[in-house]
Design a protein around this motif. Structure first.
Motif, PDB file in Angstrom:
ATOM      1  N   LYS A   1      -9.199  -0.599  -0.973  1.00 49.74           N
ATOM      2  CA  LYS A   1      -9.330  -0.707  -2.434  1.00 49.74           C
ATOM      3  C   LYS A   1      -8.802   0.540  -3.124  1.00 49.74           C
ATOM      4  O   LYS A   1      -8.145   0.463  -4.159  1.00 49.74           O
ATOM      5  N   GLU A   2      -9.090   1.718  -2.556  1.00 59.89           N
ATOM      6  CA  GLU A   2      -8.600   2.966  -3.144  1.00 59.89           C
ATOM      7  C   GLU A   2      -7.074   3.056  -3.058  1.00 59.89           C
ATOM      8  O   GLU A   2      -6.420   3.489  -3.998  1.00 59.89           O
ATOM      9  N   LEU A   3      -6.512   2.626  -1.938  1.00 62.87           N
ATOM     10  CA  LEU A   3      -5.058   2.609  -1.785  1.00 62.87           C
ATOM     11  C   LEU A   3      -4.431   1.714  -2.846  1.00 62.87           C
ATOM     12  O   LEU A   3      -3.467   2.081  -3.515  1.00 62.87           O
TER      13      LEU A   3
ATOM     14  N   ALA B   1      12.719   4.592  -2.795  1.00 63.37           N
ATOM     15  CA  ALA B   1      12.055   3.395  -3.320  1.00 63.37           C
ATOM     16  C   ALA B   1      12.282   2.178  -2.427  1.00 63.37           C
ATOM     17  O   ALA B   1      11.356   1.415  -2.153  1.00 63.37           O
ATOM     18  N   SER B   2      13.501   2.010  -1.951  1.00 65.57           N
ATOM     19  CA  SER B   2      13.808   0.821  -1.138  1.00 65.57           C
ATOM     20  C   SER B   2      13.252   0.917   0.282  1.00 65.57           C
ATOM     21  O   SER B   2      13.132  -0.093   0.973  1.00 65.57           O
ATOM     22  N   ALA B   3      12.872   2.114   0.718  1.00 66.52           N
ATOM     23  CA  ALA B   3      12.381   2.291   2.090  1.00 66.52           C
ATOM     24  C   ALA B   3      10.863   2.503   2.160  1.00 66.52           C
ATOM     25  O   ALA B   3      10.319   2.645   3.244  1.00 66.52           O
ATOM     26  N   LYS B   4      10.173   2.529   1.021  1.00 69.42           N
ATOM     27  CA  LYS B   4       8.737   2.767   1.044  1.00 69.42           C
ATOM     28  C   LYS B   4       8.002   1.570   1.617  1.00 69.42           C
ATOM     29  O   LYS B   4       8.404   0.423   1.439  1.00 69.42           O
ATOM     30  N   ARG B   5       6.905   1.878   2.318  1.00 68.95           N
ATOM     31  CA  ARG B   5       6.120   0.845   2.963  1.00 68.95           C
ATOM     32  C   ARG B   5       4.729   1.393   3.237  1.00 68.95           C
ATOM     33  O   ARG B   5       4.508   2.598   3.187  1.00 68.95           O
ATOM     34  N   PHE B   6       3.820   0.488   3.558  1.00 66.09           N
ATOM     35  CA  PHE B   6       2.504   0.888   4.042  1.00 66.09           C
ATOM     36  C   PHE B   6       2.536   0.793   5.560  1.00 66.09           C
ATOM     37  O   PHE B   6       2.994  -0.201   6.115  1.00 66.09           O
ATOM     38  N   PRO B   7       2.064   1.823   6.264  1.00 65.47           N
ATOM     39  CA  PRO B   7       2.079   1.778   7.726  1.00 65.47           C
ATOM     40  C   PRO B   7       1.076   0.750   8.265  1.00 65.47           C
ATOM     41  O   PRO B   7       0.122   0.375   7.582  1.00 65.47           O
ATOM     42  N   ASP B   8       1.290   0.325   9.487  1.00 67.98           N
ATOM     43  CA  ASP B   8       0.438  -0.695  10.101  1.00 67.98           C
ATOM     44  C   ASP B   8      -1.034  -0.297  10.141  1.00 67.98           C
ATOM     45  O   ASP B   8      -1.908  -1.144  10.002  1.00 67.98           O
ATOM     46  N   TRP B   9      -1.331   0.990  10.329  1.00 68.48           N
ATOM     47  CA  TRP B   9      -2.724   1.400  10.461  1.00 68.48           C
ATOM     48  C   TRP B   9      -3.548   1.127   9.210  1.00 68.48           C
ATOM     49  O   TRP B   9      -4.774   1.051   9.273  1.00 68.48           O
ATOM     50  N   VAL B  10      -2.896   0.923   8.078  1.00 74.59           N
ATOM     51  CA  VAL B  10      -3.609   0.592   6.846  1.00 74.59           C
ATOM     52  C   VAL B  10      -4.361  -0.734   7.001  1.00 74.59           C
ATOM     53  O   VAL B  10      -5.440  -0.918   6.439  1.00 74.59           O
ATOM     54  N   LEU B  11      -3.813  -1.642   7.795  1.00 76.49           N
ATOM     55  CA  LEU B  11      -4.446  -2.954   8.002  1.00 76.49           C
ATOM     56  C   LEU B  11      -5.820  -2.845   8.649  1.00 76.49           C
ATOM     57  O   LEU B  11      -6.636  -3.762   8.539  1.00 76.49           O
ATOM     58  N   TYR B  12      -6.091  -1.746   9.334  1.00 72.95           N
ATOM     59  CA  TYR B  12      -7.332  -1.585  10.079  1.00 72.95           C
ATOM     60  C   TYR B  12      -8.368  -0.726   9.361  1.00 72.95           C
ATOM     61  O   TYR B  12      -9.419  -0.434   9.925  1.00 72.95           O
ATOM     62  N   LEU B  13      -8.077  -0.352   8.128  1.00 68.59           N
ATOM     63  CA  LEU B  13      -9.013   0.462   7.361  1.00 68.59           C
ATOM     64  C   LEU B  13     -10.139  -0.395   6.792  1.00 68.59           C
ATOM     65  O   LEU B  13      -9.961  -1.590   6.533  1.00 68.59           O
ATOM     66  N   PRO B  14     -11.306   0.212   6.554  1.00 68.72           N
ATOM     67  CA  PRO B  14     -12.385  -0.516   5.876  1.00 68.72           C
ATOM     68  C   PRO B  14     -11.946  -0.949   4.476  1.00 68.72           C
ATOM     69  O   PRO B  14     -11.107  -0.291   3.840  1.00 68.72           O
ATOM     70  N   ASP B  15     -12.525  -2.038   3.991  1.00 74.78           N
ATOM     71  CA  ASP B  15     -12.158  -2.588   2.682  1.00 74.78           C
ATOM     72  C   ASP B  15     -12.253  -1.561   1.556  1.00 74.78           C
ATOM     73  O   ASP B  15     -11.409  -1.547   0.652  1.00 74.78           O
ATOM     74  N   GLU B  16     -13.263  -0.692   1.598  1.00 74.43           N
ATOM     75  CA  GLU B  16     -13.445   0.301   0.535  1.00 74.43           C
ATOM     76  C   GLU B  16     -12.240   1.246   0.451  1.00 74.43           C
ATOM     77  O   GLU B  16     -11.826   1.637  -0.630  1.00 74.43           O
ATOM     78  N   LYS B  17     -11.692   1.598   1.595  1.00 74.21           N
ATOM     79  CA  LYS B  17     -10.534   2.492   1.604  1.00 74.21           C
ATOM     80  C   LYS B  17      -9.263   1.769   1.166  1.00 74.21           C
ATOM     81  O   LYS B  17      -8.437   2.332   0.453  1.00 74.21           O
TER      82      LYS B  17
END
Length: 122
Positions: free
Chosen positions: A115-117, A97-113
């Motif tokens: 939203k699903e995340l 739980a304390s180490a979970k994160r979203f990877p940097d590549w998530v920043l470059y996804l289309p808005d629709e994707k």
């Protein structure tokens, strides 16, 4: 929990779809990897059973994996045995739980994707 001796391999290619990202959101908010690293589980309250069903459907449709739903008092838990899925989720999103994160590549996804995340995360 009864252990299965059947290994469940992942499909050769898994595209980054809205379903995969929603599963990732569920994992970051409600998921964990077992101590031995071969079981991935998501824990939901009894009022969130629809999310558990969504996780089961995504596991089947995207990865070709058959998860199972368990009821523990008022907790609805989805578990799937897959070392490869556990390694993928750990590498992309972290294990504890304390180490979970979203990877940097998530920043470059289309808005629709994205939203699903976020749908899975919230």
């Amino acid at each position: 929990m009864r252990r299965s001796k059947v290994k469940q391999p992942l499909r050769d290619a898994v595209p980054v779809t809205g379903e995969l990202l929603r599963l990732a959101g569920y994992f970051v908010s409600e998921g964990s990897i077992g101590a031995k690293g071969h079981v991935v589980q998501w824990s939901f309250s009894k009022t969130q059973e629809a999310y558990a069903d969504d996780v089961l459907n995504i596991l089947r449709d995207v990865f070709g994996l058959m998860g199972k739903k368990y009821w523990i008092n008022s907790l609805c838990e989805v578990r799937v045995g897959s070392v490869l899925l556990a390694e993928l989720l750990r590498a992309w999103f972290g294990k504890t739980a304390s180490a979970k994160r979203f990877p940097d590549w998530v920043l470059y996804l289309p808005d629709e994707k994205v939203k699903e995340l976020l749908k899975g995360f919230w």
